[in-house]
Design an enzyme around this catalytic site. Structure first.
Site, PDB file in Angstrom:
ATOM      1  N   GLU A 186       0.857  -1.188   0.000  1.00 44.07           N
ATOM      2  CA  GLU A 186       0.000   0.000   0.000  1.00 44.07           C
ATOM      3  C   GLU A 186       0.885   1.228   0.000  1.00 44.07           C
ATOM      4  O   GLU A 186       1.813   1.317   0.809  1.00 44.07           O
ATOM      5  CB  GLU A 186      -0.823   0.057   1.293  1.00 44.07           C
ATOM      6  CG  GLU A 186      -2.204  -0.513   1.207  1.00 44.07           C
ATOM      7  CD  GLU A 186      -2.944  -0.231   2.503  1.00 44.07           C
ATOM      8  OE1 GLU A 186      -3.066   0.946   2.877  1.00 44.07           O
ATOM      9  OE2 GLU A 186      -3.370  -1.199   3.143  1.00 44.07           O
ATOM     10  N   ASP A 221      -6.334   9.094  10.316  1.00 43.42           N
ATOM     11  CA  ASP A 221      -5.001   8.632  10.689  1.00 43.42           C
ATOM     12  C   ASP A 221      -4.537   9.144  12.037  1.00 43.42           C
ATOM     13  O   ASP A 221      -4.819  10.278  12.423  1.00 43.42           O
ATOM     14  CB  ASP A 221      -3.989   9.050   9.610  1.00 43.42           C
ATOM     15  CG  ASP A 221      -4.132   8.194   8.365  1.00 43.42           C
ATOM     16  OD1 ASP A 221      -3.989   6.964   8.486  1.00 43.42           O
ATOM     17  OD2 ASP A 221      -4.430   8.744   7.291  1.00 43.42           O
TER      18      ASP A 221
END
Lengths: 404, 257
Positions: free
Chosen positions: B45, B56
Site C-alpha cells: 500500500e 489517521d
C-alpha cells in the site's frame, strides 16, 4: 432571481445530504452508523412535540430568547440608512452558538450518549457546549488549536470552569481546522457512547442541515420582530461567515422573500496577501471534514492555512449550503480585512455602546466603509452574532496597548 | 487478469506493508517497495499524503506532513509507481483521501493510475455511495476498489460492501484511527469471524498491527495483514530505511500463519 432556482434551494439538502453538488458524507465507514443514528434521532424528534417544547423552554428561560432586534440610531444617522441589529450577543454564553448546542444536546440525550465532544475556534462554541454539558451532567471534551488557546485564553478558562476538559491540538495550523480533525479522530474511536456536537453548518450530513435548522430561529425571529417594529421586510440582510452558521440561520427563513443577502468573509491581511479566510471568494470546490464545498487549497489539493484576526472565521472551508447559494447567485459573498474589522469594532463600541465580536465586526465593516452601495434610507439587518468581551485582548494587542 | 485477485487467490496469508509515498525521503519509496517484496510482502500500500488525514493517527499524520514538505504530489506518486513497475510486478494499492484526487481530476487520475501500473484504490473518506461513478470508472479502468469495514459495520452492510468491492475488503481492526493499539479481546476474533462469514471476497486486516504475535493472531483469522504505523515509526529512526524495512518485514512475514 428566477423561481426555479429558488425552489431548488428549498428542497436542500436531498435525501443523501447533498446541497446541489456539495455536502454529502465523506467519512470513514466507522462513522456512517453514527451519522445514520443522528439523522434518525433528528427526524424522530421532529415529529415529537415534547422535544420542541423542551428546546423552546430552554431557549426562552435558559438562553434568553427571543433576542432583541435593536434599531441602531446613531450609526443609522451617520450612514443615512436604517440599521437594525439582531442581538445574538445577548444570548446566554454570549453568542448564537447556544442555539445549536441546546438543540444537539437534547438529541444526544435522546440517543443515550453520555459524552459530548466538540471543536472550537474562538471558543464561543466550546463555551456553549461546555455549558449545555454542565446543564445535563454530561462528560465534555473540547478540542482547541494551541494557537486559538493562546488567542482566546479567557474562553479556555470559562470552559474549564464549566467542567469541560480542553484538549490542545498541536497539529497542522493549530487552529479550528485541526481541532475538527482531532474531534473526528476521537469520535471514530468513541462513537458508541459519544456525540460529536459540531458547531457550524459544516461536516458530514446531517450536520449542515440540523445546525442550520437550530440556527434558523434567528431568521424566524427577525422576520416577526422586523415586521412588527418597522413593517414589511428589510432591504438587506448582512452576516459574517466562517463556517457560516449565524449567516445561514439568518438567511434561511428569508430565502423565499425578495431580500438581498450578503455574507462577509474574512480577508485577513488582504485577499492578495495569501493570508485570509475568504473561502467562497477565493477558494475552489473540494472536500474537507466530511463534506464537499468551497475550500482554500493549493493546486495539488492540499488545504491551505487560513488567516483571520478573528478565530471564529479562521477556517479554510465553508458550509455546503453557502457553497450552493453562491453558485446560485442567491447570496452575495464579500470580504472585510482584519483592519476593517478592527475599525468597525471600535465604531460600534463608540457609537452604540455595544462591543461586538470580531466576527460580527466583519459584517459591520462593509456598512461602515461604503454602505454596500445602498440608497439613502435603505433598511439593513445585521446579525450581531456575538459579543466582543472575548476579543478585548486581541484588539488591545492589535492597537498596541498593554493590558495588565 | 488483474493482479490483486490473482495474488489473493494464491495459497498462503499475505503481508501488506503500508508506506507513505515520499517518506522518509522522496527517493526512499522505490527501494522500500523492492525491499518489502524481497522480505516477503505480497502486496504494497502506498499512502498518498493529505494535509488533513482525519482517519489517521499521529505517526501517519507526521509522515504525511514530512512527505508533503518533501514535495510529494499525486502525479509524482503515479510516476513513482511506473518506476517500480520497471522492476517489480507486486500489486500496488494507493490509499489516499479524495480531495487531492478530485483536484487533479478524477478521470485523469484513474486513467494515469491504471497506466502507471496501480492495481487498487482505498479512499478512506469516500464511501461507495458518495461517488458511485468514480468507483465504476475505476473498475472499468481495471483497478480494484477496496472498501473498509469496521467493528461497528452491520453484517448486511458487509455483504453489500464485499459485493461492491469485488476483489478485496480491508477490515479495520479497531474503532479508532491508524496506529491505535490492537485490542487483545475476544471481540476482535468475533468481529473477524463475522467479516469472514459476510464478506464473500478475501479481506486483509489493518490498524494496530505491529508485532509477529499480532501477525500470527490476526493472520489466522484473515487473508492478510497490513502493517503501517509500526513500520513508519521504524523508518523514521533508521539510517538505512530499506534495510530496516527488510529486516522488520522479514520478521513479520516469518510469523504469517
Amino acid at each position: 432571481m428566477p423561481s426555479s432556482s429558488k425552489s431548488q434551494v428549498y428542497s436542500q439538502p436531498d435525501e443523501h445530504g447533498h446541497f446541489g453538488v456539495y455536502g454529502g458524507q465523506y467519512v470513514p465507514e466507522t462513522l456512517l452508523p453514527a451519522l445514520g443514528e443522528l439523522e434518525t434521532a433528528y427526524r424522530q424528534a421532529g415529529q415529537d412535540q415534547s422535544y420542541w417544547e423542551e428546546l423552546n423552554r430552554l431557549a426562552v428561560h435558559y438562553a434568553g430568547r427571543p433576542t432583541p432586534l435593536y434599531h441602531a440610531g446613531r450609526i443609522s444617522a451617520q450612514l443615512g440608512l436604517e440599521v437594525y441589529l439582531k442581538r445574538e450577543d445577548l444570548n446566554h454564553t454570549g453568542a448564537h452558538k447556544i442555539n445549536n448546542a441546546l438543540g444537539q444536546v437534547l438529541l444526544a440525550r435522546r440517543m443515550g450518549k453520555s459524552r459530548i465532544i466538540a471543536e472550537t475556534g474562538a471558543g464561543q462554541h466550546g463555551v456553549a457546549v461546555a455549558t449545555v454539558a454542565a446543564l445535563f451532567g454530561l462528560e465534555c471534551v473540547v478540542y482547541m488549536g494551541e494557537e486559538d488557546m493562546r488567542r482566546q485564553a479567557l474562553n479556555v478558562f470559562r470552559m474549564e470552569l464549566l467542567g469541560a476538559q480542553v484538549r490542545p491540538v498541536g497539529s497542522g495550523s493549530r487552529t479550528l481546522k485541526d481541532a475538527i480533525n482531532e474531534a473526528i479522530r476521537d469520535w471514530v474511536a468513541t462513537v458508541e457512547h459519544t456525540h460529536y456536537l459540531i458547531g457550524s453548518v459544516v461536516g458530514p450530513h446531517p450536520y449542515p442541515m440540523l445546525v442550520r435548522d437550530f440556527q434558523a430561529v434567528i431568521g424566524r425571529e427577525v422576520r416577526e420582530q422586523y415586521s412588527k417594529q418597522a413593517g414589511g421586510l428589510p432591504d438587506l440582510l448582512l452576516a459574517c461567515i466562517g463556517g457560516g452558521s449565524n449567516a445561514i440561520g439568518l438567511f434561511h427563513p428569508f430565502l423565499d422573500a425578495d431580500v438581498r443577502m450578503v455574507g462577509v468573509e474574512a480577508a485577513g491581511r488582504g485577499l492578495d496577501s495569501g493570508e485570509h479566510a475568504a473561502t467562497l471568494t477565493r477558494g475552489t470546490p473540494g472536500v474537507l471534514h466530511g463534506s464537499a464545498g468551497y475550500l482554500l487549497q493549493n493546486g495539488d489539493g492540499q488545504v491551505q492555512l487560513p488567516h483571520s484576526i478573528s478565530a471564529g472565521l479562521d477556517y479554510p472551508g465553508v458550509g455546503p449550503e453557502h457553497s450552493l447559494l453562491k453558485d446560485l447567485g442567491r447570496v452575495e459573498y464579500l470580504t472585510a480585512t482584519d483592519e476593517d474589522a478592527l475599525a468597525a469594532f471600535r465604531w460600534l463600541s463608540e457609537l452604540e455602546g455595544i462591543i461586538p465580536a470580531l466576527e460580527a465586526a466583519h459584517a459591520l465593516a462593509l456598512l461602515q466603509q461604503n454602505r454596500l452601495g445602498l440608497a439613502d434610507g435603505s433598511k439593513v439587518l445585521v446579525c450581531l452574532s456575538g459579543r466582543g468581551d472575548k476579543d478585548v485582548q486581541t484588539v488591545a494587542r492589535a492597537l498596541g496597548k498593554e493590558l495588565p | 487478469m488483474r493482479r490483486i485477485p490473482q495474488v489473493m487467490a494464491a495459497p498462503g496469508k499475505k503481508l501488506v506493508p503500508f508506506f507513505t509515498a515520499g517518506y522518509p525521503q522522496l527517493e526512499s519509496t522505490v527501494p522500500l517497495v523492492l525491499a518489502a517484496e524481497k522480505a516477503g510482502a505480497q502486496l504494497v500500500e502506498l499512502g498518498m499524503p493529505f494535509s488533513d488525514p482525519l482517519a489517521d493517527g499521529p505517526v501517519i499524520q507526521q509522515s504525511s506532513q514530512t512527505a508533503l514538505e518533501n514535495g510529494v504530489t499525486v502525479p509524482w506518486i503515479l510516476k513513482t509507481v511506473a518506476r517500480i513497475r520497471e522492476q517489480s510486478q507486486i500489486p500496488i494499492i494507493l490509499m489516499g483521501y479524495i480531495n487531492p484526487i478530485r483536484r487533479m481530476g478524477a478521470t485523469r487520475f484513474l486513467e494515469e493510475a491504471a497506466g502507471a501500473g496501480v492495481d487498487g484504490l482505498i479512499i478512506p473518506d469516500l464511501p461507495p455511495e458518495e461517488d458511485p461513478v468514480f468507483f465504476e470508472q475505476a473498475r472499468d479502468a481495471g483497478l480494484s476498489t477496496i472498501f473498509l469495514v469496521a467493528p461497528n459495520t452491520g453484517s448486511e452492510r458487509m455483504v453489500h460492501l464485499g459485493r461492491e468491492a469485488g476483489d478485496l475488503l480491508y477490515a479495520v481492526s479497531i474503532m479508532g484511527v491508524t496506529g491505535t493499539a490492537l485490542s487483545a479481546r475476544q471481540d476482535l476474533t468475533d468481529y473477524l469471524k463475522r467479516v469472514r462469514l459476510n464478506a464473500n471476497v478475501p479481506f486483509v486486516v489493518g490498524f494496530g498491527i505491529a508485532t509477529p504475535q499480532d501477525v500470527r493472531r490476526v493472520g489466522s483469522l484473515a487473508d492478510g495483514v497490513v502493517v503501517g504505523s509500526a513500520l513508519l515509526q521504524r523508518l523514521a529512526q533508521a539510517s538505512d530505511p530499506p534495510a530496516e524495512a527488510y529486516t522488520y518485514l522479514h520478521s513479520l512475514a516469518a510469523a504469517l500463519p
